[in-house]
Design a protein around this motif. Structure first.
Motif, PDB file in Angstrom:
ATOM      1  N   TYR A  38       0.839  -1.206   0.000  1.00 16.01           N
ATOM      2  CA  TYR A  38       0.000   0.000   0.000  1.00 16.01           C
ATOM      3  C   TYR A  38       0.873   1.254   0.000  1.00 16.01           C
ATOM      4  CZ  TYR A  38      -3.374   3.569   0.892  1.00 16.01           C
ATOM      5  OH  TYR A  38      -4.119   4.728   0.758  1.00 16.01           O
ATOM      6  N   GLY A  58       3.703   1.585  -1.439  1.00 16.83           N
ATOM      7  CA  GLY A  58       4.156   1.779  -2.811  1.00 16.83           C
ATOM      8  C   GLY A  58       3.066   2.301  -3.719  1.00 16.83           C
ATOM      9  N   ASP A 116       2.888   6.787   0.091  1.00 17.32           N
ATOM     10  CA  ASP A 116       3.079   7.227   1.478  1.00 17.32           C
ATOM     11  C   ASP A 116       3.969   6.226   2.221  1.00 17.32           C
ATOM     12  OD1 ASP A 116       2.970   7.951   4.128  1.00 17.32           O
ATOM     13  OD2 ASP A 116       0.804   8.269   4.164  1.00 17.32           O
ATOM     14  N   PHE A 117       5.237   6.600   2.382  1.00 11.68           N
ATOM     15  CA  PHE A 117       6.218   5.728   3.046  1.00 11.68           C
ATOM     16  C   PHE A 117       6.560   6.238   4.435  1.00 11.68           C
ATOM     17  CE2 PHE A 117       6.765   4.575  -1.359  1.00 11.68           C
ATOM     18  CZ  PHE A 117       7.057   3.219  -1.320  1.00 11.68           C
ATOM     19  N   HIS A 118       5.606   6.806   5.124  1.00 15.16           N
ATOM     20  CA  HIS A 118       5.901   7.280   6.472  1.00 15.16           C
ATOM     21  C   HIS A 118       6.507   6.123   7.275  1.00 15.16           C
ATOM     22  CE1 HIS A 118       5.689   9.016  10.422  1.00 15.16           C
ATOM     23  NE2 HIS A 118       5.284  10.166   9.885  1.00 15.16           N
ATOM     24  N   PRO A 119       7.614   6.368   7.977  1.00 12.71           N
ATOM     25  CA  PRO A 119       8.296   5.250   8.666  1.00 12.71           C
ATOM     26  C   PRO A 119       7.456   4.590   9.749  1.00 12.71           C
ATOM     27  CG  PRO A 119       9.317   7.368   9.181  1.00 12.71           C
ATOM     28  CD  PRO A 119       8.377   7.620   8.047  1.00 12.71           C
ATOM     29  N   LEU A 120       6.429   5.244  10.243  1.00 11.14           N
ATOM     30  CA  LEU A 120       5.551   4.559  11.199  1.00 11.14           C
ATOM     31  C   LEU A 120       4.894   3.333  10.561  1.00 11.14           C
ATOM     32  CD1 LEU A 120       3.649   7.429  13.069  1.00 11.14           C
ATOM     33  CD2 LEU A 120       5.159   5.718  14.091  1.00 11.14           C
ATOM     34  N   ASP A 152       8.839   1.136   8.772  1.00 10.91           N
ATOM     35  CA  ASP A 152      10.132   0.965   9.458  1.00 10.91           C
ATOM     36  C   ASP A 152       9.855   0.526  10.889  1.00 10.91           C
ATOM     37  OD1 ASP A 152      12.541   1.306  10.877  1.00 10.91           O
ATOM     38  OD2 ASP A 152      13.218   2.835   9.464  1.00 10.91           O
ATOM     39  N   TYR A 205      11.889   2.189  13.705  1.00 13.45           N
ATOM     40  CA  TYR A 205      11.418   3.546  14.013  1.00 13.45           C
ATOM     41  C   TYR A 205      10.113   3.483  14.821  1.00 13.45           C
ATOM     42  CZ  TYR A 205       9.367   8.162  13.330  1.00 13.45           C
ATOM     43  OH  TYR A 205       8.783   9.380  13.537  1.00 13.45           O
ATOM     44  N   ILE A 223      11.776   4.122  18.474  1.00 10.90           N
ATOM     45  CA  ILE A 223      11.759   5.582  18.587  1.00 10.90           C
ATOM     46  C   ILE A 223      10.382   6.093  19.008  1.00 10.90           C
ATOM     47  CG2 ILE A 223      12.042   7.739  17.273  1.00 10.90           C
ATOM     48  CD1 ILE A 223      14.180   6.282  15.628  1.00 10.90           C
ATOM     49  N   ARG A 224       9.346   5.484  18.479  1.00 12.29           N
ATOM     50  CA  ARG A 224       7.996   5.989  18.755  1.00 12.29           C
ATOM     51  C   ARG A 224       7.254   5.236  19.839  1.00 12.29           C
ATOM     52  NH1 ARG A 224       7.414  11.131  17.782  1.00 12.29           N
ATOM     53  NH2 ARG A 224       7.748  11.738  15.631  1.00 12.29           N
ATOM     54  N   TYR A 234       5.620   2.320  19.703  1.00 16.17           N
ATOM     55  CA  TYR A 234       4.524   1.420  19.334  1.00 16.17           C
ATOM     56  C   TYR A 234       5.026  -0.019  19.355  1.00 16.17           C
ATOM     57  CZ  TYR A 234       2.000   5.566  17.794  1.00 16.17           C
ATOM     58  OH  TYR A 234       1.359   6.766  17.758  1.00 16.17           O
ATOM     59  N   PHE A 276       2.299  -0.053  11.932  1.00 20.39           N
ATOM     60  CA  PHE A 276       0.863  -0.260  11.730  1.00 20.39           C
ATOM     61  C   PHE A 276       0.496   0.319  10.378  1.00 20.39           C
ATOM     62  CE2 PHE A 276      -0.100   4.152  12.765  1.00 20.39           C
ATOM     63  CZ  PHE A 276       0.892   4.494  13.686  1.00 20.39           C
ATOM     64  N   GLN A 314      -5.362   1.781  15.828  1.00 20.19           N
ATOM     65  CA  GLN A 314      -4.365   1.272  14.890  1.00 20.19           C
ATOM     66  C   GLN A 314      -4.741  -0.126  14.385  1.00 20.19           C
ATOM     67  OE1 GLN A 314      -2.959   3.126  17.555  1.00 20.19           O
ATOM     68  NE2 GLN A 314      -2.191   4.742  16.209  1.00 20.19           N
TER      69      GLN A 314
END
Lengths: 192, 133
Positions: B26, B28, B32-36, B39, B42, B46-47, B49, B53, B86
């Motif tokens: 999705y 690709g 939208d490749f937001h690292p949440l 990654d 990340y 880092i976040r 979670y 998700f 989520q």
């Protein structure tokens, strides 16, 4: 409207940027890309969005939708209708879109590239609304314009305050006729 | 979509055990490749979670299948969603669409949508307006 455009890129040229996010900072590279890839009018923050059968096919697969109408281009020449949320793929054509990796960039890490600084809570997608005049089909080219909508603050049940920020996207024909209007609401935690 | 009545429902299992590959797919397709979402290091380290998700817009897109399998896509007038929780790798999702009202002298129907994970969490609520008759 479609004629000359200056070299200055307005702050508003960075779409979907939320206060405090990395997207507020337009880098010199992004400015060059905007100027090179958006020949229509950077001042108006327009994105040219060609609707492609291959893009529709890939999107339909990604959402697990096996409806044959999305796959007609595999067997015949056809104007393929797009799924209702396909306009999100206009991000591919947005030179300033901030949520994709930048190749050959020192900042191309998960921590630094396309995300808010870890010290801040991330901006989350809270709501989405589409209004359709008609479906969109492969072979046509839409123009996307965006503008900031309302912004408001609400207390969070578990403490702190949430700020909601609205962005309006209009997808039009070149004649200006509206095809799809999208309203995105983002939310971020202001304080705990 | 004819002879529709308030209270009529359609349901559909739209995701069976979401995989990380589907999330990447999705990313690709949408760009939208937001690292949440893509990654795991990340998202978790880092976040904070438990893992990556999937995009809320993925949930909205898959939930919309219950509409486009029910009415011609030309008759879809509005579609909206509120993201409530989520959706994690391994989650399965079912969407239920309910006719909540009929207006405009029987020419328009309002539809409510609820998308629920297999563990009972409501992950999205939505609404749509469709032409009928």
């Amino acid at each position: 409207m479609h004629g000359r455009h200056g070299s200055r890129v307005p702050k508003s040229a960075v779409h979907r940027s939320k206060p405090g996010s990395a997207g507020e900072r337009t880098t010199a590279r992004q400015k060059r890309v905007i100027e090179a890839m958006n020949p229509i009018d950077t001042r108006d923050v327009r994105v040219r969005f060609p609707i492609e059968a291959g893009g529709i096919l890939a999107f339909a697969r990604a959402i697990g939708d096996s409806n044959p109408m999305y796959y007609q281009s595999m067997t015949q020449e056809a104007e393929v209708v797009a799924p209702p949320t396909y306009v999100e793929a206009s991000a591919h054509f947005d030179p300033a879109f901030e949520r994709r990796p930048l190749l050959a960039s020192a900042a191309n890490t998960a921590e630094a590239a396309n995300s808010p600084t870890p010290a801040r809570p991330p901006v989350m997608h809270a709501e989405q609304l589409y209004r359709y005049s008609r479906p969109i089909r492969s072979g046509e080219v839409l123009l996307r314009r965006s503008r900031a909508g309302n912004s408001w603050v609400k207390p969070r049940r578990s403490g702190g305050q949430l700020r909601f920020s609205e962005t309006i996207y209009e997808y039009t024909e070149f004649t200006g006729d509206l095809v799809v209007e999208a309203r995105t609401v983002a939310v971020e935690l202001l304080s705990r | 979509m004819t002879r529709i009545e308030v209270g009529e429902q359609r349901s559909m299992v739209v995701v069976s055990s979401l995989s990380r590959a589907q999330i990447a797919q999705y990313a690709g397709a949408s760009g939208d490749f937001h690292p949440l979402h893509v990654d795991n290091d990340y998202a978790s380290r880092i976040r904070g979670y438990k893992s990556v998700f999937v995009h809320g817009m993925f949930t909205m897109a898959v939930s919309g299948r219950v509409l486009t399998d029910w009415v011609p896509i030309e008759d879809l007038m509005t579609y909206s969603a509120r993201f409530r929780d989520q959706v994690w790798p391994g989650d399965s999702l079912e969407v239920v669409a309910t006719i909540t009202g009929i207006s405009d002298e029987g020419r328009r129907a309002q539809v409510g949508l609820t998308t629920t994970a297999a563990d009972g969490r409501i992950v999205m609520t939505g609404a749509a307006a469709v032409r009928i008759g």
